[in-house]
Structure formats: C-alpha cells, structure tokens
Design a protein around this motif. Structure first.
Motif, PDB file in Angstrom:
ATOM      1  N   HIS A  12       0.915  -1.210   0.063  1.00 13.57           N
ATOM      2  CA  HIS A  12       0.054  -0.079   0.156  1.00 13.57           C
ATOM      3  C   HIS A  12       0.865   1.289   0.000  1.00 13.57           C
ATOM      4  O   HIS A  12       0.626   2.358  -0.927  1.00 13.57           O
ATOM      5  CB  HIS A  12      -0.990  -0.035   1.218  1.00 13.57           C
ATOM      6  N   TYR A  13       1.882   1.295   1.020  1.00  8.47           N
ATOM      7  CA  TYR A  13       2.472   2.437   1.029  1.00  8.47           C
ATOM      8  C   TYR A  13       3.370   2.661   0.070  1.00  8.47           C
ATOM      9  O   TYR A  13       4.125   3.793  -0.409  1.00  8.47           O
ATOM     10  CB  TYR A  13       3.132   2.676   2.491  1.00  8.47           C
ATOM     11  N   PHE A  14       4.052   1.659  -0.328  1.00  6.79           N
ATOM     12  CA  PHE A  14       5.229   2.024  -1.542  1.00  6.79           C
ATOM     13  C   PHE A  14       4.418   2.251  -2.615  1.00  6.79           C
ATOM     14  O   PHE A  14       5.103   2.890  -3.622  1.00  6.79           O
ATOM     15  CB  PHE A  14       5.838   0.260  -2.108  1.00  6.79           C
ATOM     16  N   ALA A  15       3.174   1.983  -3.115  1.00 10.23           N
ATOM     17  CA  ALA A  15       2.460   2.288  -4.123  1.00 10.23           C
ATOM     18  C   ALA A  15       2.202   3.834  -4.187  1.00 10.23           C
ATOM     19  O   ALA A  15       1.736   4.362  -5.197  1.00 10.23           O
ATOM     20  CB  ALA A  15       0.922   1.552  -4.375  1.00 10.23           C
ATOM     21  N   ARG A  16       2.305   4.324  -2.948  1.00 11.63           N
ATOM     22  CA  ARG A  16       2.078   5.905  -2.765  1.00 11.63           C
ATOM     23  C   ARG A  16       3.467   6.755  -2.415  1.00 11.63           C
ATOM     24  O   ARG A  16       3.271   7.683  -1.964  1.00 11.63           O
ATOM     25  CB  ARG A  16       1.236   6.207  -1.433  1.00 11.63           C
ATOM     26  N   GLY A  17       4.402   5.993  -3.063  1.00  7.38           N
ATOM     27  CA  GLY A  17       5.563   6.844  -3.235  1.00  7.38           C
ATOM     28  C   GLY A  17       6.652   6.637  -2.044  1.00  7.38           C
ATOM     29  O   GLY A  17       7.522   7.387  -1.881  1.00  7.38           O
ATOM     30  N   TYR A  18       6.357   5.812  -0.888  1.00  8.16           N
ATOM     31  CA  TYR A  18       7.297   5.458   0.096  1.00  8.16           C
ATOM     32  C   TYR A  18       8.364   4.696  -0.233  1.00  8.16           C
ATOM     33  O   TYR A  18       8.276   3.657  -1.289  1.00  8.16           O
ATOM     34  CB  TYR A  18       6.634   5.083   1.335  1.00  8.16           C
ATOM     35  N   ARG A  19       9.560   4.656   0.459  1.00  7.38           N
ATOM     36  CA  ARG A  19      10.793   3.680   0.479  1.00  7.38           C
ATOM     37  C   ARG A  19      11.245   3.353   1.931  1.00  7.38           C
ATOM     38  O   ARG A  19      11.251   4.313   2.646  1.00  7.38           O
ATOM     39  CB  ARG A  19      11.645   4.133  -0.466  1.00  7.38           C
ATOM     40  N   ALA A  20      11.428   2.404   2.160  1.00  7.97           N
ATOM     41  CA  ALA A  20      11.974   1.890   3.267  1.00  7.97           C
ATOM     42  C   ALA A  20      13.623   2.270   3.309  1.00  7.97           C
ATOM     43  O   ALA A  20      14.537   1.816   2.643  1.00  7.97           O
ATOM     44  CB  ALA A  20      11.965   0.320   3.578  1.00  7.97           C
ATOM     45  N   VAL A  21      13.843   3.317   4.340  1.00  4.44           N
ATOM     46  CA  VAL A  21      15.246   3.679   4.077  1.00  4.44           C
ATOM     47  C   VAL A  21      16.175   3.681   5.649  1.00  4.44           C
ATOM     48  O   VAL A  21      17.413   3.818   5.312  1.00  4.44           O
ATOM     49  CB  VAL A  21      15.144   5.314   3.863  1.00  4.44           C
ATOM     50  N   PHE A  70      16.100   1.429   9.773  1.00  4.24           N
ATOM     51  CA  PHE A  70      15.715   0.363  10.697  1.00  4.24           C
ATOM     52  C   PHE A  70      15.929   0.619  11.814  1.00  4.24           C
ATOM     53  O   PHE A  70      17.192   1.016  12.273  1.00  4.24           O
ATOM     54  CB  PHE A  70      15.828  -0.914  10.246  1.00  4.24           C
ATOM     55  N   VAL A  71      15.005   0.676  13.011  1.00  9.45           N
ATOM     56  CA  VAL A  71      15.381   0.719  14.353  1.00  9.45           C
ATOM     57  C   VAL A  71      14.925  -0.576  15.290  1.00  9.45           C
ATOM     58  O   VAL A  71      13.852  -1.272  14.815  1.00  9.45           O
ATOM     59  CB  VAL A  71      14.870   2.034  14.929  1.00  9.45           C
ATOM     60  N   ARG A  72      15.597  -0.729  16.211  1.00  9.77           N
ATOM     61  CA  ARG A  72      15.229  -1.752  17.002  1.00  9.77           C
ATOM     62  C   ARG A  72      14.422  -1.613  18.375  1.00  9.77           C
ATOM     63  O   ARG A  72      14.497  -0.495  18.829  1.00  9.77           O
ATOM     64  CB  ARG A  72      16.514  -2.727  17.543  1.00  9.77           C
ATOM     65  N   HIS A  73      13.953  -2.515  19.010  1.00 14.14           N
ATOM     66  CA  HIS A  73      13.321  -2.534  20.321  1.00 14.14           C
ATOM     67  C   HIS A  73      12.187  -1.507  20.443  1.00 14.14           C
ATOM     68  O   HIS A  73      12.366  -0.391  21.178  1.00 14.14           O
ATOM     69  CB  HIS A  73      14.254  -2.175  21.310  1.00 14.14           C
ATOM     70  N   PRO A  74      11.151  -1.592  19.844  1.00 15.22           N
ATOM     71  CA  PRO A  74      10.942  -2.856  18.805  1.00 15.22           C
ATOM     72  C   PRO A  74      11.372  -2.622  17.453  1.00 15.22           C
ATOM     73  O   PRO A  74      11.795  -1.497  17.231  1.00 15.22           O
ATOM     74  CB  PRO A  74       9.469  -2.956  18.754  1.00 15.22           C
ATOM     75  N   ASN A  75      11.317  -3.704  16.581  1.00 15.82           N
ATOM     76  CA  ASN A  75      11.875  -3.688  15.267  1.00 15.82           C
ATOM     77  C   ASN A  75      10.803  -2.898  14.452  1.00 15.82           C
ATOM     78  O   ASN A  75       9.724  -3.188  14.279  1.00 15.82           O
ATOM     79  CB  ASN A  75      12.023  -4.913  14.815  1.00 15.82           C
ATOM     80  N   ARG A  76      11.430  -1.728  13.836  1.00 12.56           N
ATOM     81  CA  ARG A  76      10.682  -0.881  12.902  1.00 12.56           C
ATOM     82  C   ARG A  76      11.336  -0.436  11.770  1.00 12.56           C
ATOM     83  O   ARG A  76      12.351  -0.039  11.873  1.00 12.56           O
ATOM     84  CB  ARG A  76      10.158   0.230  13.671  1.00 12.56           C
ATOM     85  N   TYR A  77      10.766  -0.418  10.623  1.00 15.38           N
ATOM     86  CA  TYR A  77      11.170   0.182   9.461  1.00 15.38           C
ATOM     87  C   TYR A  77      10.906   1.688   9.689  1.00 15.38           C
ATOM     88  O   TYR A  77       9.654   1.998  10.033  1.00 15.38           O
ATOM     89  CB  TYR A  77      10.568  -0.367   8.290  1.00 15.38           C
ATOM     90  N   ILE A  78      11.867   2.459   8.978  1.00 13.08           N
ATOM     91  CA  ILE A  78      11.377   3.854   8.506  1.00 13.08           C
ATOM     92  C   ILE A  78      11.254   3.886   7.360  1.00 13.08           C
ATOM     93  O   ILE A  78      11.733   3.806   6.501  1.00 13.08           O
ATOM     94  CB  ILE A  78      12.488   4.759   9.027  1.00 13.08           C
ATOM     95  N   LEU A  79       9.917   4.476   6.778  1.00 11.16           N
ATOM     96  CA  LEU A  79       9.571   4.754   5.474  1.00 11.16           C
ATOM     97  C   LEU A  79       9.632   6.177   5.019  1.00 11.16           C
ATOM     98  O   LEU A  79       9.007   6.802   6.089  1.00 11.16           O
ATOM     99  CB  LEU A  79       8.237   4.081   5.081  1.00 11.16           C
ATOM    100  N   GLU A  80      10.074   6.404   4.124  1.00 11.48           N
ATOM    101  CA  GLU A  80      10.310   8.103   3.655  1.00 11.48           C
ATOM    102  C   GLU A  80       9.528   8.005   2.247  1.00 11.48           C
ATOM    103  O   GLU A  80       9.942   7.253   1.327  1.00 11.48           O
ATOM    104  CB  GLU A  80      11.799   8.252   3.750  1.00 11.48           C
ATOM    105  N   ARG A  81       8.726   9.213   2.392  1.00 12.70           N
ATOM    106  CA  ARG A  81       8.102   9.477   0.858  1.00 12.70           C
ATOM    107  C   ARG A  81       8.996  10.245   0.009  1.00 12.70           C
ATOM    108  O   ARG A  81       9.692  11.283   0.421  1.00 12.70           O
ATOM    109  CB  ARG A  81       6.757  10.409   1.193  1.00 12.70           C
ATOM    110  N   ILE A  82       9.213   9.617  -1.077  1.00 12.33           N
ATOM    111  CA  ILE A  82      10.279  10.273  -2.008  1.00 12.33           C
ATOM    112  C   ILE A  82       9.594  11.063  -2.979  1.00 12.33           C
ATOM    113  O   ILE A  82       8.309  10.826  -3.416  1.00 12.33           O
ATOM    114  CB  ILE A  82      10.767   8.925  -2.760  1.00 12.33           C
ATOM    115  N   PRO A  83       9.977  12.305  -3.030  1.00 11.30           N
ATOM    116  CA  PRO A  83       9.562  13.490  -3.837  1.00 11.30           C
ATOM    117  C   PRO A  83       9.349  13.090  -5.456  1.00 11.30           C
ATOM    118  O   PRO A  83      10.088  12.341  -5.869  1.00 11.30           O
ATOM    119  CB  PRO A  83      10.169  14.682  -3.889  1.00 11.30           C
TER     120      PRO A  83
END
Length: 262
Positions: free
Chosen positions: A238-247, A249-262
């Motif tokens: 869903h979010y990749f189709a809207r222009g986001y990219r996983a850039v 990662f952080v731990r405790h808890p495990n989370r991706y940071i997605l950033e919207r690419i202009p």
C-alpha cells in the motif's frame, strides 16, 4: 572475533566450489535446495562473483552474485554466514569485497532479495550497508524448506547504490540509530501480534513494526507467522504504491522507517 582475523577470497578453483554446497545447507537448513557447485562454476566463467570468508582457514560464509540484463546492475543472489560466526564481521567484509569487486567492473548498483520480516537482515541491509527498498515481491520463490518452511516466501527487493555517500558512510563509519520520536506508526502491535493498520497516513516519514523474532514465531506458531506475512504484505504494498521507500531500521521494537520520495 576481530575482522582482521577474517580473510575474503574470490573463488576460481573447482575444489573451492564444492564446500559452498554444504555451507548453503548448513546456513539455511535445506539440503534439497542448494545451488550446485558446477552451476556456480559456469556462472563465474560468464562473469559472476563467488567469494568466501575464512577464519583461520575455516570456511565461515560466502557471497554469490551474477550480472543482470542491466549493464550497470549486479544481482547478489546469496550471502550467508554460519550462525556461530554471525557478529564476527564476516558478513560486512563479504559485502565490502563485493562492492569493490562490482565497482572495479563498472557496476553502479547491486540488488538482492531478503525476507522483510527478519529484523536482523533488515538492520544489516539498511543500517550497516545503506541499502533501501520499495519493491515487494509476494511469494518470490514459491514454497521453501529449511528455516523458510511454512509461509509464503515474500521478499524485499533491496537496492544498493554503490557510489552513494550514504552507502560509503554506512559501511565504513557506522552511524547512531535513527531517532523516531514523533514519526507516526502505520500499524498497531501488541504482544507480538499485529492488531490493525492505518492506510490513510500521508506524513513524510512513517514507521512499520515487524516482529522481534519472526523466525522463532514461524517455527512455534505458523498461523501467527502467516498472519504477520499477510499484515505486512498489505502495509508495504500500500505505502510503496504511494511513493514511500524503506530507508532505515530501528530496534526495540523492530521498525522500518519509510520515507516518501518526492
């Protein structure tokens, strides 16, 4: 173990290829699904890379990649290190070697797949190597065995921009973990169970949480593992189709940071 104890060697002699078959089986736990040594030999003759890591002469890991239909893109098909040597620095040295090898041959990018629910792999690829991804491949390899048995083989398609400043910094001067205070999270997780998701967010950066140890969940509770697979598949696509990219990662808890690419 220190990185200076590890030797990386590019393989060309046939007798060096056959131990890589057993190494694959030991790393991924599926002796029925290994790339044969002679197939790797043929690909190396045609421009592929096979390199191995040795600690005091003992084979501990390897990386294998080959050319793609894009002249400046190398596909890193496999990279693995025996469990007892993870944390030794062998994986990072193998990838540094691969980067230098690629650059010396005119490649500008390397790509590979990894399971987006395995946090250790995500952290290594995004934080330590500086790769990013915004392509999600559902059931990429079909049913698999070994440590992957029991769930669809969904994969992230990682992109490694070999000359980028980001990549150079990450592999030679590791940075502190990214700060995520104030970044909204696109899913709610409780007791390692995905409860719900929000598909309406429009912020420049988003968080997506994954399990702390999806491999353990897969072996002990396949139903929950498959619920995680379906949940994360919907979120990422869903979010990749809207222009986001996983850039990142952080731990405790495990989370991706997605950033919207202009």
């Amino acid at each position: 173990m220190q990185q200076m104890d590890i030797v990386i060697k590019e393989l060309h002699d046939p007798e060096d290829f056959f131990p890589i078959e057993e190494l694959q089986s030991r790393i991924w736990g599926d002796p029925e699904d290994v790339m044969p040594a002679r197939s790797m030999m043929a690909l190396v003759h045609e421009g592929a890379l096979l390199a191995a890591a040795y600690l005091q002469g003992k084979l501990t890991g390897f990386v294998f990649g080959f050319p793609t239909h894009r002249n400046q893109r190398h596909h890193s098909h496999m990279m693995g290190v025996l469990e007892e040597y993870r944390g030794s620095g062998a994986a990072l040295l193998l990838k540094r070697f691969q980067r230098d090898w690629c650059l010396s041959r005119g490649y500008e990018q390397a790509v590979w797949t990894f399971d987006p629910l395995r946090g250790a792999n995500a952290r290594f690829n995004l934080c330590k190597l500086g790769a990013t991804w915004n392509e999600y491949l559902p059931n990429c390899y079909g049913p698999m065995g070994g440590i992957n048995a029991g769930a669809p083989s969904d994969r992230a398609y990682a992109l490694w921009e070999l000359r980028s400043e980001r990549v150079y910094r990450r592999i030679y001067a590791p940075e502190p973990e990214a700060r995520v205070t104030g970044i909204p999270q696109a899913n709610i997780v409780q007791n390692e169970k995905p409860l719900r998701m929000d598909l309406s967010l429009e912020h420049p950066r988003l968080l997506v949480q994954i399990p702390e140890d999806w491999g353990k969940i897969l072996s002990s509770d396949p139903a929950l593992a498959n619920a995680w697979r379906a949940h994360s598949r919907e979120l990422f696509t869903h979010y990749f189709a809207r222009g986001y990219r996983a850039v990142d990662f952080v731990r405790h808890p495990n989370r991706y940071i997605l950033e919207r690419i202009p």
